[in-house]
Motif scaffolding. Structure first.
Motif: not given
Length: 68
Positions: A4-5, A12-13, A18-22
């Motif tokens: 992903k660009n 990015i943040n 989002l990844l942290s919450i997942q």
């Protein structure tokens, strides 16, 4: 995984957040699964399952005696 660009640091943040919450959600699901497994394997649950099976078997035997 598709590369992903990102166009800004904000994107990015946002993605990291989002990844942290997942990750937190998945960890909580694992904790719940562990708790449910502990309950399923507890001796009290075994006894109730065995009693239910014995009860069904007893009813079937009683019905056989009545039918004969």
């Amino acid at each position: 995984m598709k590369k992903k660009n990102y166009n800004s640091l904000e994107e990015i943040n946002t993605e990291l957040h989002l990844l942290s919450i997942q990750r937190e959600i998945h960890l909580e699901e694992l904790k719940l699964t562990k708790h449910q497994l502990k309950e399923d394997l507890s001796p009290a649950n075994w006894i109730s399952t065995a009693l239910a099976g014995i009860k069904k078997y007893g009813v079937l035997m009683l019905l056989r005696k009545i039918i004969k």
